[in-house]
Each structure stands twice: as structure tokens, then as C-alpha cells.
Design a protein around this motif. Structure first.
Motif, PDB file in Angstrom:
ATOM      1  N   ALA A 154       0.836  -1.200   0.000  1.00  0.00           N
ATOM      2  CA  ALA A 154       0.000   0.000   0.000  1.00  0.00           C
ATOM      3  C   ALA A 154       0.867   1.245   0.000  1.00  0.00           C
ATOM      4  CB  ALA A 154      -0.898  -0.004   1.240  1.00  0.00           C
ATOM      5  N   TRP A 155       0.498   2.197  -0.814  1.00  0.00           N
ATOM      6  CA  TRP A 155       1.206   3.467  -0.882  1.00  0.00           C
ATOM      7  C   TRP A 155       0.286   4.604  -0.466  1.00  0.00           C
ATOM      8  CZ3 TRP A 155       5.368   4.888  -4.880  1.00  0.00           C
ATOM      9  CH2 TRP A 155       6.208   3.801  -5.133  1.00  0.00           C
ATOM     10  N   GLY A 156       0.880   5.577   0.179  1.00  0.00           N
ATOM     11  CA  GLY A 156       0.166   6.835   0.385  1.00  0.00           C
ATOM     12  C   GLY A 156       0.608   7.821  -0.683  1.00  0.00           C
ATOM     13  N   TYR A 157      -0.314   8.659  -1.123  1.00  0.00           N
ATOM     14  CA  TYR A 157       0.030   9.751  -2.042  1.00  0.00           C
ATOM     15  C   TYR A 157      -0.469  11.066  -1.459  1.00  0.00           C
ATOM     16  CZ  TYR A 157       1.577   7.108  -6.181  1.00  0.00           C
ATOM     17  OH  TYR A 157       2.264   6.338  -7.068  1.00  0.00           O
ATOM     18  N   GLU A 189      12.985  12.108   4.069  1.00  0.00           N
ATOM     19  CA  GLU A 189      12.469  12.084   2.703  1.00  0.00           C
ATOM     20  C   GLU A 189      13.603  11.824   1.711  1.00  0.00           C
ATOM     21  OE1 GLU A 189      10.806  15.934   1.884  1.00  0.00           O
ATOM     22  OE2 GLU A 189      12.783  16.853   1.730  1.00  0.00           O
ATOM     23  N   PHE A 190      13.253  11.149   0.622  1.00  0.00           N
ATOM     24  CA  PHE A 190      14.193  10.904  -0.472  1.00  0.00           C
ATOM     25  C   PHE A 190      13.680  11.593  -1.710  1.00  0.00           C
ATOM     26  CE2 PHE A 190      15.161   7.630   2.438  1.00  0.00           C
ATOM     27  CZ  PHE A 190      16.506   7.372   2.260  1.00  0.00           C
ATOM     28  N   THR A 228       7.490  16.593  -8.758  1.00  0.00           N
ATOM     29  CA  THR A 228       8.633  15.732  -8.431  1.00  0.00           C
ATOM     30  C   THR A 228       8.304  14.931  -7.176  1.00  0.00           C
ATOM     31  OG1 THR A 228      10.112  17.408  -9.300  1.00  0.00           O
ATOM     32  CG2 THR A 228      11.110  15.709  -7.925  1.00  0.00           C
ATOM     33  N   ALA A 229       8.684  13.649  -7.206  1.00  0.00           N
ATOM     34  CA  ALA A 229       8.339  12.774  -6.081  1.00  0.00           C
ATOM     35  C   ALA A 229       9.356  12.888  -4.946  1.00  0.00           C
ATOM     36  CB  ALA A 229       8.273  11.332  -6.568  1.00  0.00           C
ATOM     37  N   TYR A 230       8.851  12.917  -3.739  1.00  0.00           N
ATOM     38  CA  TYR A 230       9.671  12.780  -2.528  1.00  0.00           C
ATOM     39  C   TYR A 230       9.102  11.595  -1.762  1.00  0.00           C
ATOM     40  CZ  TYR A 230      11.889  17.295  -3.280  1.00  0.00           C
ATOM     41  OH  TYR A 230      12.624  18.330  -3.812  1.00  0.00           O
ATOM     42  N   ASP A 231       9.950  10.608  -1.517  1.00  0.00           N
ATOM     43  CA  ASP A 231       9.454   9.391  -0.881  1.00  0.00           C
ATOM     44  C   ASP A 231       9.808   9.358   0.599  1.00  0.00           C
ATOM     45  OD1 ASP A 231       8.344   8.574  -3.214  1.00  0.00           O
ATOM     46  OD2 ASP A 231       9.953   7.178  -3.756  1.00  0.00           O
ATOM     47  N   THR A 241       8.480  -5.154   6.525  1.00  0.00           N
ATOM     48  CA  THR A 241       7.817  -4.268   5.558  1.00  0.00           C
ATOM     49  C   THR A 241       8.068  -2.784   5.870  1.00  0.00           C
ATOM     50  OG1 THR A 241       6.054  -5.881   5.202  1.00  0.00           O
ATOM     51  CG2 THR A 241       5.597  -3.603   4.558  1.00  0.00           C
ATOM     52  N   VAL A 242       8.572  -2.076   4.869  1.00  0.00           N
ATOM     53  CA  VAL A 242       8.646  -0.612   4.938  1.00  0.00           C
ATOM     54  C   VAL A 242       7.942  -0.089   3.698  1.00  0.00           C
ATOM     55  CG1 VAL A 242      10.133   1.423   4.978  1.00  0.00           C
ATOM     56  CG2 VAL A 242      10.792  -0.605   6.268  1.00  0.00           C
ATOM     57  N   ASN A 243       6.791   0.487   3.871  1.00  0.00           N
ATOM     58  CA  ASN A 243       6.008   0.985   2.733  1.00  0.00           C
ATOM     59  C   ASN A 243       6.421   2.390   2.350  1.00  0.00           C
ATOM     60  OD1 ASN A 243       4.521  -1.269   2.061  1.00  0.00           O
ATOM     61  ND2 ASN A 243       2.792  -0.744   3.387  1.00  0.00           N
ATOM     62  N   ASN A 244       5.737   2.924   1.346  1.00  0.00           N
ATOM     63  CA  ASN A 244       6.131   4.228   0.819  1.00  0.00           C
ATOM     64  C   ASN A 244       5.003   5.248   0.890  1.00  0.00           C
ATOM     65  OD1 ASN A 244       7.945   6.004  -0.366  1.00  0.00           O
ATOM     66  ND2 ASN A 244       7.229   5.568  -2.439  1.00  0.00           N
TER      67      ASN A 244
END
Ligand code: GLG
Length: 841
Positions: A154-157, A189-190, A228-231, A241-244
Motif C-alpha cells: 500500500a502506498w500513500g500519495y 524524505e528521499f 517531483t516525487a519525494y518518498d 515491511t517498509v512501505n512508501n
């Protein structure tokens, strides 16, 4: 994929890929390396902030190893994923949570002690990630924790706001807002400069038939902004588990800025464009349960929906599956109506860009989305004006009209005689200007709609969405009662209580299966256990008293009954009822003889919460609380019997100190107005009692913990409408005790009486919409019962333990499993193998 890489490369890679620290020495080595190299500090100039930074970077490295593996595992598994779209993620601090979730807090504690630091001081250096207003944003954060802990793919946006919710200061009793710039140093954040999406605004729609005779729709000449994405890594508790969480940041599209304008000598205007683009993700709108139709907000919404949808579609297309399989691979949950444009955007991608037929596309769309409603308050229901959308998103408006047309045609077929019904369910409100009703669009574009507590889910079916129940039948509408993560809200916020519980029931398993708390019930008569239970509560109160001492500069007695109301300031949440009750108590104390006063239970009334900057009435309530505090706290007749504290800048990290310290907390909204509430759950889970109305999740909490363990008062939801009606048309009289409170204010007891006029006239002259007067008696009587109950500490502790033992239902793990089963249709990933590998190495 792996077999295409030559053996020697794989070997080299495996040999050197980092394993992550597990021992104290390894942790110290990592932290010191970061302090000396990443931060360019040394033994001689490493302050607490630098030590925090080094520690955070060490943990980030550790998380990212698992993050990478999780992403690989999820790609290989090729299962359906869930995407949680939320404009708010109120994460709070990450370090403490990361340390606990990976099980290395003690390692870090010892390591930091070696280096000369106390872990508490280091944790306290972190700036809260405050990308949310209140319950809705914090719910999203709890959900991310549960999804990772339960091993869901599962991802959060969301949006990477440069400014989160403002910082609140109180000056002369008034709220003042200070910008919250939090990105100076954010190790969590990445930046993914390689992951970006160009998002278009404005322009016009060109429809034509191409050489092959195909209808082409093209949206042209718009302004392009790049996302631009920051994860942000989201670690689960006790699992690999480490989700994004992917947050989008806006900037001017590179092509436009660098060349066209720059070369033609328009340097300054090019820079201005750049800044305009960056404005989109600049600031979180600070309204809770209130919508103001500002263009920039709509831009935020589309920017984030478009970027997220294109990212999701890109990932799906890599799998080379047929479009008809999209909803077997993708579930998208809409956190409130803020992301409703995602529905329109997916339809646009499928029809305009991928060339699918309308019906085929629409089937995919509606089987992909689910919509969660969080409120029935009319002022919070989103509507956007048609001209605004027409200008900003011309193609989307066409698609909305087409969705509406098809929907209304289907309704007309089924209910041919009901013309009114068509007007009532139309996505377009026929006002001046016309408005798009986002909730209706969300319902029509989703396969499930849920409320967040039983009462609330019933209310949406019988009030605001009644007509849609008629159209779709009741099964489209469902309930998922909210929950909270016990990792942050018990284990992290109240480590001693968590430890005591674990010692009694044999392990920390309850943090993963909260229903195990019921094993505490046999111990309710265990004297030693009760003593420790009470000691922990007292220690937590001492801690809050110290916090009050350092932040407010005065002392409160930790032996007093701590009565706490912390949440956004809102008329419907009725902090005004609470402060009027406090004034009532103050007047009673003043009129007592010293003998009578001796019999009283001393009380500390704690308030906290932000008001939306434009919400004048809420600000007036804050002002009154502060002014009452100034007078009461220095009145020698009162002494320790009553203290009134307004804690500034309530946020997640402060909640972690406040919540474990309550004897009583207040959840006193007008019945039918608070969809669920989630802090009610946090307080009870930490052994506090509740004074509350029969509203939101209070009702289910009562059912679980038992009526004898909660202090309920006030009118019922089903009676609210009649009472309001009576205020306007009957012979309405304000409660006489409340009138005395008003007289006390009007006399100037708390300073300039004019400042509070609106608060009083809202009740006396303007119909008392929130029924403060109707509930005042019952509220005060219930407060008296609480004083009596508190005198019997033994019985009180029994209630406290019993309640905690029965709170298992309110874990967000239970909610996430419910969403997964009934709405998303997804299964957790098997991580047993990964765990084994880990145990061996
Ligand atoms: C809403 C509601 C709360 C609810 C929360 C999470 O007002 O009652 O608990 O969402 O569902 N705006 C909110 O905070």
C-alpha cells in the motif's frame, strides 16, 4: 530480471550491499560517521540537534534497506496494491516511531548514552511533520502505520507542503499564526528527481477526427507544472515491511523555464513563473471541516491527483496486463472528497490518452475507487464553481458533464416519474454560478462509500446521501469505524503502561493484536497491579505538569483531577460548553465557605487546539479560555481547586505527552456532528475516562467498555433537529445557570466583556445552533458525578483498567483489515521467508 545480470556483478553487489546495524557499536559507528561526514561536525561541536540528525540518518539508512527490499518483494509478488490518496498526512515525529518499529530503541538509547546524550532529549529535537489539520490527517497517518505493520502492499500519495499547519502562539489571550517551515533538515524524505510528472492547467480542448476516422480529443496550450516525487519510508512494527508515502512537490517545468524565456531576455519573468509553479505545493490550507473555494486549492487537488494517477498508471503499464485487469491490480481510496478529480483524471487517461471506449473506461474507473466521507457538516462539503473548473481544467469539466449525463439518464430510466430526484442527485447544482458537488461525483465514481463510525454511516444514508441510497440501494454504503495505531498511541506515548501490560499478559503481542488486551480483565482486583497502574497515571500527570511549568511558567498540582479537551477549536466540538462549565464551577467555588471548599476535588482544566485563521468565533473561544485562566489561576480564594490552562500549539508530539496524563477527557460535540473522533480512543486506551455526548465513536466506545465506564450526557442525535426548530419557533429560554455564567462574563470578570459578545448572543439571540444551553444542565451534573466518582480512587482505577482491557476493537489494524476485505479486495504479502533470512543473518 536478476538472471540478466552477470554473476560477477551480482557477487560484488551482494558482498557490499549494506546489512543495517543491529548492535550498539554498529549504531554508534553509523551515527558518528553521519555526524562527522554528512554533517561535517566533530566531537567538539556536536550539539543535540546534530546528535539527532546523526541518529536519524543512521535509522533512515536502516529503513531504506528494508524499504528497497519491500518494494522489490511487492513488485515480484505482482499482487493488487492499494493507493491511499490524502491531502493530509499528520505524521508527527518519525525517529521514536522508527526506533520502536524496528525494535532498536534500547540499542540507540545505550549508544547515545555512550556518546553523551539522553535519548529523550535527542527525540525532542525533531520537528513534527505536520501536513494535516486534525483527525482526518492523523487517521491517514495511523492507516499508513497499520498497512505497513500488516504487510499490505500500500502506498500513500500526498503533497509535500513547504509549510505545514501553522504554529500557534497566544499573545494577550489571542491566537497568532506563525508559518511552519519544516524542511530545513528533513532526513526522512528521499527526493526522486528521476520520478516526475508534467501536469497541465488551463488551455483549451481540441476535438477532431483523424485520418483514420477516429474522434480525437486533445487538451492543448496549457501551462505545465512539474511534479517531483519525494518518498518517505513508512516502517511497520515488528515486520520487514517498509512501505512508501510519496509526496509531490511542484516546480516550473524545466523546458519552459530554462530556455524559451531566458533566451529571449525575460529572466525576471521566468523566475516569477518558477515561483508561481512552486506556490502550488507551498502551503497546507489550515481549515478543518470547512471548505473555501479558492483556485489555488483546486490547483493543489488536481496537481496531486494527476501526478499520482500517472504514477499509478505507469506502474500498471509495466506489468503489460490488459486494461480490463486494472482494478484487479489497483485499488484507490479517496480520503474525503479532496481527491475526487482522480476519478475524472483516470477516465481522461483511459479515454483520451489510451483510446478506450467510454463505457469500458468507466467500468474500470468505478471498480477502482472507494470514497470515505468524514463529515455531514454542510460547510465542509466541497463544491467547485463551474466557471472555475472550466477555466482551469476545461477537459475535465466536459468529462464531468458526460458522467453526469449518463448517470442522470440511468436514474431517469429507473425513476421515470421523479423529476425532482434528478435535480437532487445531479452532480451540477443549478445555482448562480453553477457548482460541481464533489461528494456526488465521488459517490457516482466509486464502488463503495463509507462513513467512519456507525452513527455517522447511518446519518449519511438518511440525510446527505439519502437519494443515492434510493438510486444505488443500501449496499453501496458501508461503515468502517475509525481506529488508532496502538504503536504510537500506547507503546510510544506511554511506554511504562505498555510495559506493565506486557508484563501482565506475557508479551508485547497485544501491540499487533489489540484484542489481547482483554487478558487484563482478570487482574482488575490485583492490588499490586492496580497500584502500579495508578502510579503510572500519576507519573504521566507529573510529566504534563512539568510541561505546563516550562511552557506556561506556573505550576499545577498533579494530584488534582486532570480534565482535558484537546482538538481543533470548532463551535460544533463545543469548547464553549466546557469553558462555560469552568466559569460555573469558578462561581460556585467563590460562593462557598472555606469548610465547603475543603470537600471539593481539585481540578485542572486543560485546553489545546488551533482555530482556522479565518474562523473568528473559534478565535473568540480561545480568547475567552485564556482570559478565564488569567483570572482564575491567580485568585487566592480558588488556589489549587481550579486551574485553567490553554496549551499553545497543540500537535502530534504534544498529544503524546498530554493524552497519557488525563483523568477525564472531553468529547462533547453536539450529537450528530462529530463523524467519529479519534482522540476519544487514544484517551481511553491510556486509561483515561471520558465525558461525552452520544456522538460519533463515543457510542461504540460505550458499547465496548460498558456504560458504567463512561460519563455520558446531553441530547440525542435524533432530537437535535426538533430542538433547533423549537429555538426558532417555540418560546425558547436559555438555561438559568448558563444565564448566570453570561452575567458573570458581561460584568467584565474576565476583562473586556465586549470581546465575548458574539459568543453569548449566538446562544441567546441567534438560536443556539449547537444546543449549548439545552445540554448545559446535564453537562454540569455529569461533571459533579465525575467529582464524586474520583473520590473513590479504587473504583476509578478499576474502571480505568476495565476500559483499557476492552479497547481492542479500536486499533487501526482492525479498520485496515476491514477496508482490505470489504472495499479494496487485497491480501497481505507473506513475509515469513524474509523474516527467516533476517533471523539467520
Ligand atoms: C474528520 C471528522 C472526525 C473524524 C476524522 C477522521 O471531523 O470526526 O474522526 O475526520 O475520520 N475532519 C475530520 O477531522
Amino acid at each position: 530480471v536478476e538472471s540478466s545480470i552477470p554473476e560477477h556483478m551480482r557477487e560484488a553487489w551482494k558482498k557490499f550491499s549494506p546489512k543495517g546495524f543491529t548492535t550498539k557499536d554498529e549504531f554508534e559507528s553509523e551515527a558518528v560517521k553521519h555526524i562527522e561526514t554528512t554533517l561535517a561536525r566533530s566531537l567538539f561541536n556536536c550539539d543535540e540537534l546534530a546528535a539527532y540528525s546523526g541518529t536519524a540518518l543512521a535509522f533512515r539508512d536502516r529503513l531504506i534497506i528494508d524499504w528497497n527490499k519491500t518494494q522489490q518483494r511487492q513488485s515480484f509478488a505482482d499482487q493488487k496494491r492499494l493507493y491511499y490518496l490524502s491531502l493530509e498526512f499528520l505524521m508527527g515525529r518519525a525517529l521514536d516511531n522508527a526506533m520502536l518499529n524496528v525494535g532498536l530503541k534500547n540499542v540507540a538509547k545505550d549508544g547515545l548514552a555512550d556518546l553523551g546524550f539522553r535519548i529523550e532529549d535527542i527525540i525532542a529535537q525533531e520537528h513534527d511533520a505536520a501536513l494535516g489539520n486534525g483527525g482526518l490527517g492523523r487517521l491517514a497517518a495511523c492507516f499508513l502505520d497499520s498497512m505497513a505493520t500488516l504487510n499490505y502492499a500500500a502506498w500513500g500519495y500526498g503533497l509535500r507542503y513547504r509549510y505545514g499547519i501553522f504554529k500557534q502562539e497566544i499573545q494577550d489571550g489571542y491566537q497568532v499564526e506563525i508559518p511552519d517551515y519544516w524542511l530545513d533538515f528533513n532526513p526522512w524524505e528521499f527526493p526522486r528527481h528521476d520520478v516526475s510528472v508534467d501536469v497541465q492547467f488551463y488551455g483549451w480542448v481540441n476535438k477532431y477526427t483523424n485520418d483514420e476516422g477516429k474522434q480525437i480529443v486533445s487538451w492543448q496550450d496549457g501551462e505545465i507544472v512539474t511534479a517531483t516525487a519525494y518518498d518517505v519510508p513508512v516502517p511497520g512494527y515488528g515486520t520487514p515491511t517498509v512501505n512508501n508515502l510519496r509526496l509531490w512537490s511542484s516546480k516550473a517545468s524545466s523546458g519552459e523555464f530554462d530556455f524559451a524565456k531566458f533566451n529571449s531576455g525575460e529572466y525576471e519573468s521566468a523566475v516569477a513563473d518558477e515561483q508561481r509553479a512552486e506556490t502550488i505545493s507551498a502551503v497546507l490550507y489550515p481549515n478543518d471541516n470547512l471548505e473555501r473555494g479558492k483556485e489555488l486549492r483546486l490547483k493543489q487537488q488536481y496537481f496531486w491527483c494527476a501526478a499520482s494517477l500517472h504514477d499509478i498508471v505507469r506502474r500498471f503499464k509495466k506489468s503489460k496486463r490488459k486494461w480490463s485487469e486494472f482494478s484487479d491490480q489497483v485499488a484507490i481510496q479517496l480520503n474525503d472528497t479532496h481527491p475526487t478529480l482522480a476519478i475524472v483524471e483516470l477516465q481522461r487517461i483511459l479515454v483520451d490518452m489510451e483510446g478506450l471506449g467510454w463505457d469500458e473506461a468507466w467500468t474500470i474507473v468505478t471498480s477502482t475507487f472507494g470514497y470515505t466521507n468524514h463529515t455531514v457538516l454542510p460547510e465542509a462539503l466541497e463544491k467547485w464553481s463551474v466557471p472555475l473548473i472550466q477555466n482551469l481544467l476545461p477537459r475535465h469539466l466536459q468529462i464531468i458533464y458526460e458522467i453526469n449525463l449518463q448517470f442522470l439518464q440511468s436514474v431517469e430510466k429507473r425513476f421515470p416519474k421523479d423529476r425532482d430526484l434528478l435535480g437532487r442527485v445531479s452532480i451540477i447544482e443549478e445555482s448562480q454560478p453553477k457548482m460541481v458537488r464533489m461528494a456526488y461525483l465521488a459517490i457516482i465514481g466509486s464502488h463503495k462509500v463509507n462513513g467512519v463510525a456507525e452513527l455517522h454511516s447511518d446519518l449519511i444514508k438518511t440525510t446527505i446521501f439519502k437519494d443515492f441510497v434510493k438510486v444505488y440501494g443500501p449496499d453501496k454504503f458501508t461503515n468502517v469505524t475509525n481506529g488508532i495505531t496502538p504503536r504510537r498511541w500506547l507503546h510510544q506515548a506511554n511506554p511504562r503502561l505498555s510495559e506493565l501490560i506486557a508484563s501482565k499478559i506475557g508479551s508485547y503481542e497485544f501491540l499487533k493484536d489489540l484484542t489481547l488486551l482483554n487478558k487484563l480483565e482478570p487482574f482488575v482486583d490485583d492490588k499490586e497491579f492496580k497500584k502500579e497502574w495508578a502510579e503510572i497515571k500519576y507519573a504521566n500527570k507529573v510529566r504534563l505538569a512539568q510541561h505546563i511549568q516550562t511552557t506556561k511558567g506556573y505550576s499545577v498540582n498533579p494530584k488534582a483531577l486532570f480534565d482535558i479537551q484537546v482538538k481543533r477549536i470548532h463551535e460544533y466540538k463545543r469548547q464553549q460548553l466546557n469553558i462555560f462549565g469552568v466559569i460555573h464551577r469558578y462561581m460556585a467555588i467563590k460562593s462557598m465557605s472555606p469548610e465547603e471548599r475543603k470537600k471539593l476535588v481539585p481540578r485542572v482544566s486543560v485546553f489545546g487546539g488551533k482555530a482556522a485563521p479565518g474562523y473568528w468565533m473559534a478565535k473568540t473561544i480561545i480568547h475567552l479560555i485564556n482570559k478565564v485562566g488569567e483570572v482564575v489561576n491567580k485568585d487566592p480564594d480558588v488556589g489549587d481547586l481550579l486551574k485553567v490552562v490553554f496549551l499553545e500549539d497543540y500537535n502530534v508530539s504534544k498529544a503524546e505527552i498530554i493524552v497519557p496524563a488525563s483523568d477525564i477527557s472531553e468529547h462533547i460535540s453536539t450529537a450528530g456532528t462529530e463523524a467519529s473522533g479519534t482522540s476519544n480512543m487514544k484517551f481511553v486506551l491510556n486509561g483515561g475516562m471520558i465525558i461525552g455526548t452520544l456522538d460519533g465513536a463515543n457510542i461504540e466506545i460505550t458499547r465496548e467498555i460498558g456504560e458504567q465506564n463512561i460519563f455520558l450526557f446531553g441530547n440525542l442525535s435524533e432530537d437535535v433537529e426538533d430542538l433547533r426548530h423549537h429555538h426558532f419557533y417555540g418560546d425558547y429560554k436559555v438555561n438559568p445557570e448558563l444565564v448566570k455564567v453570561f452575567d458573570c462574563i458581561k460584568k467584565g470578570t474576565f476583562g473586556d466583556e465586549g470581546a465575548f459578545g458574539a459568543l453569548i448572543s449566538g446562544i441567546v439571540e441567534h438560536g443556539d445552533y449547537y444546543l449549548v444551553s439545552d445540554d448545559f444542565n446535564s453537562y454540569c451534573q455529569t461533571q459533579d458525578l465525575i467529582d464524586e466518582a474520583y473520590k473513590d480512587q479504587d473504583a476509578w482505577v478499576t474502571k480505568s483498567i476495565t476500559s483499557v482491557a476492552r479497547m481492542g476493537f479500536f486499533t487501526s489494524d482492525r479498520c485496515i483489515n476491514e477496508y482490505a476485505d470489504t472495499i479494496w479486495n487485497i491480501e497481505p504479502l507473506d513475509v515469513a521467508e524474509e523474516k527467516e533470512v533476517r533471523a539467520r543473518t
